[in-house]
Scaffold this active site. Structure first.
Site, mmCIF file in Angstrom:
data_model
loop_
_atom_site.group_PDB
_atom_site.id
_atom_site.type_symbol
_atom_site.label_atom_id
_atom_site.label_comp_id
_atom_site.label_asym_id
_atom_site.label_seq_id
_atom_site.Cartn_x
_atom_site.Cartn_y
_atom_site.Cartn_z
ATOM 1 N N SER A 23 0.838 -1.215 0.000
ATOM 2 C CA SER A 23 0.000 0.000 0.000
ATOM 3 C C SER A 23 0.867 1.257 0.000
ATOM 4 C CB SER A 23 -0.881 0.030 1.250
ATOM 5 O OG SER A 23 -1.819 -1.008 1.210
ATOM 6 N N ARG A 27 1.519 4.258 -3.065
ATOM 7 C CA ARG A 27 1.301 5.688 -2.777
ATOM 8 C C ARG A 27 2.576 6.495 -2.936
ATOM 9 N NH1 ARG A 27 -2.444 2.522 -0.502
ATOM 10 N NH2 ARG A 27 -4.450 3.344 0.192
ATOM 11 N N SER A 167 -13.462 0.955 2.849
ATOM 12 C CA SER A 167 -12.451 0.716 1.822
ATOM 13 C C SER A 167 -11.463 1.869 1.730
ATOM 14 C CB SER A 167 -13.116 0.506 0.456
ATOM 15 O OG SER A 167 -12.147 0.606 -0.565
ATOM 16 N N GLN A 169 -9.237 1.988 -0.450
ATOM 17 C CA GLN A 169 -9.038 2.306 -1.872
ATOM 18 C C GLN A 169 -10.047 3.356 -2.319
ATOM 19 O OE1 GLN A 169 -9.186 -1.434 -3.938
ATOM 20 N NE2 GLN A 169 -7.184 -2.064 -3.182
ATOM 21 N N ASP A 319 -6.707 -8.205 4.660
ATOM 22 C CA ASP A 319 -5.964 -9.081 3.738
ATOM 23 C C ASP A 319 -5.387 -10.317 4.431
ATOM 24 O OD1 ASP A 319 -6.467 -7.387 1.601
ATOM 25 O OD2 ASP A 319 -4.637 -6.221 1.917
ATOM 26 N N LYS A 346 -12.322 -9.644 -3.312
ATOM 27 C CA LYS A 346 -10.878 -9.395 -3.412
ATOM 28 C C LYS A 346 -10.358 -10.057 -4.706
ATOM 29 C CE LYS A 346 -10.437 -6.985 0.345
ATOM 30 N NZ LYS A 346 -10.136 -5.543 0.237
ATOM 31 N N ARG A 395 -2.694 -14.148 -2.253
ATOM 32 C CA ARG A 395 -2.820 -14.467 -0.815
ATOM 33 C C ARG A 395 -3.377 -15.876 -0.588
ATOM 34 N NH1 ARG A 395 -0.673 -9.995 1.084
ATOM 35 N NH2 ARG A 395 -1.404 -8.018 0.229
HETATM 36 C C1 S3P Z 1 -5.587 -1.397 0.032
HETATM 37 C C2 S3P Z 1 -6.828 -1.453 0.599
HETATM 38 C C3 S3P Z 1 -7.573 -2.708 0.830
HETATM 39 C C4 S3P Z 1 -6.674 -3.936 0.703
HETATM 40 C C5 S3P Z 1 -5.752 -3.852 -0.482
HETATM 41 C C6 S3P Z 1 -4.868 -2.613 -0.394
HETATM 42 C C7 S3P Z 1 -4.934 -0.085 -0.155
HETATM 43 O O1 S3P Z 1 -8.595 -2.810 -0.143
HETATM 44 O O2 S3P Z 1 -7.456 -5.112 0.617
HETATM 45 O O3 S3P Z 1 -4.932 -5.006 -0.538
HETATM 46 O O4 S3P Z 1 -3.723 -0.046 -0.431
HETATM 47 O O5 S3P Z 1 -5.624 0.938 -0.013
HETATM 48 P P1 S3P Z 1 -10.047 -2.160 0.095
HETATM 49 O O6 S3P Z 1 -9.902 -0.706 0.141
HETATM 50 O O7 S3P Z 1 -10.845 -2.612 -1.088
HETATM 51 O O8 S3P Z 1 -10.529 -2.764 1.390
#
Ligand code: S3P
Length: 435
Positions: A23, A27, A167, A169, A319, A346, A395
């Protein structure tokens, strides 16, 4: 696809260092690309997902290169991303797709997003909805999926958006769109999710306002924002460390140190639940790396017991459920999980995939709509077998590799290739820890 066998192995010992956080790596590249000038990143995860983000940002004008062990990003600035010459190929990566859609939404860019078979099944409506409210246009495939074409809007319209699903994301997509949107863009989080976007944007000089209101987190930025380039050190990925923490917990005789593990409180739920199950985890040399809490974890084998997992902890370990199910399968007693509907969207349907895989190798599992109920073996190794279907999901592949490692006869997985999306040296570290 070539199948791969993970045979039963002895204890995990010594020291290993897991690669950089996925993550945070995504970014760091994106924010570096939005700053004017040069950012330097050390500890970047060089997995396929992160490399897909790098390629897309290059296609939009950023210069991203490896320099020794570091990566350097020469950014183009907010508002000046270029129109890519071809479709952005996101491979297997939902994070790349959703966050970059946020970036494109407030730029005058028309582009299409494509991905592999797994990514093309995942719902994009959750980002299309808020980004459409900001002015972006979308032509998705049926069901709001990839491949899709989108048209950014410059200037976009600021919105206040309450997340309908927990979420990070979606939160990040809206905030990234807000960077080039005049006025204040606000995201309301009823349930906190990983906060790397907020933390790192501050590091790049953006004034991110975060307040608690009626038990919700309210996050605002006022655009257009200027990002100042900076140097970033990416801590080790707790999601990758989790596979080794479970392996060391369930293989008798193990005593393993996992160095440099990120322990952001929005990510460390797995270690808390393993602790509740009786795992022996010591936190050594707690420190801060790149604005994130980090420690070395010493994990020793310990008998685990089944627990009822509080659904409120799910966003803090979303995750890590596949590998938690592996730990539960050999614990003493029953583990009950619930509130996990998100696992069905996922990289694969992780409830169905883990229920099928663990049952196939001898575990006693009940699948429910929103979770799994696992009746543990009481410490006896699972028989093993296979091949189990990994559904292009890294995973599932790694969780079943750990199940194989701790099994009687080994576990065969249909393909180990997906592991390269997030943890390219997984096999090597597993060998190192057992040799
Ligand atoms: C992530 C957010 C999570 C996670 C993904 C990485 C991120 O997803 O499952 O592996 O980097 O923001 P969701 O936002 O869909 O929960």
């Amino acid at each position: 696809m070539t199948s791969h066998r993970f045979s039963a192995q002895g204890p995990l010992t010594g020291r290993i260092r897991v690669p950089g956080d996925k993550s945070i790596s995504h970014r760091s590249l994106m924010f570096g690309a939005l700053a004017v000038g040069r950012s330097r990143i050390s500890g970047l995860l060089e997995g396929e997902d992160v490399l897909a983000t790098a390629a897309a940002l290059r296609a939009m004008g950023a210069v991203i290169e490896k320099d020794g062990d570091d990566w350097i990003v020469d950014g183009v600035g907010v508002g000046t991303l270029l129109q890519p010459g071809q479709a952005l190929d996101m491979g297997n990566s939902g994070t790349s797709t959703r966050l970059l859609m946020g970036l494109v939404a407030s730029h005058g860019i028309t582009t299409s997003f494509v991905g592999d078979e797994s990514l093309s099944k995942r719902p994009m409506g959750r980002v299309i909805d808020p980004l459409s409210m900001m002015g972006a246009g979308f032509t998705p495939s049926p069901g709001g999926r990839l491949p899709l074409m989108m048209e950014g809007m410059q200037p976009a319209v600021p919105i206040t958006y309450r997340l309908p699903v927990a979420s990070a994301q979606v939160k990040s997509a809206v905030l990234l769109a807000g960077l080039n949107t005049p006025g204040t863009t606000t995201v309301i989080e009823p349930v906190p999710t990983r906060d790397h976007t907020e933390r790192m944007l501050r590091g790049f000089g953006v004034d991110v306002q975060v307040e608690e209101r009626d038990g919700e987190r309210v996050i605002s930025i006022t655009g257009p924002c200027d990002l100042t380039p900076c140097d970033i050190t990416v801590p080790g990925d707790p999601s990758s460390a989790a596979f080794f923490a479970v392996a060391a917990s369930i293989v008798p005789g193990s005593d393993l140190i996992i160095e440099n593990v990120g322990l952001n409180p929005t990510r460390n739920g797995i270690f808390e639940v393993l602790g509740q199950m009786g795992a022996s985890i010591e936190y050594l040399d707690a420190r801060e790396v790149g604005g994130e809490p980090v420690a070395d974890l010493r994990v020793r084998h310990a008998p685990l017991k089944g627990v009822e997992v509080d659904p409120a902890i799910a966003p803090r370990m979303i995750d890590e459920f596949p590998v938690l199910f592996v730990a539960a399968a050999v614990a003493d007693g029953t583990t009950v999980t619930s509130g996990l509907e998100e696992l069905r969207v996922k990289e694969s349907d992780r409830l169905a995939a883990m229920a099928a895989s663990l049952s196939l190798v001898g575990a006693d599992i009940e699948e429910r709509e929103d979770g799994l109920v696992i009746h543990g073996s009481g410490g006896t190794a699972l028989p093993g077998g296979g091949p189990v279907a990994t559904h292009l999901d890294h995973r599932i592949a790694m969780s079943m590799a750990i199940a194989g490692h701790a099994s009687r006869d080994g576990v065969e997985i249909d393909s180990a290739e997906p592991i390269a999306t997030s943890f390219p040296n997984f096999n090597e570290l597993l060998k190192d820890a057992t040799s």
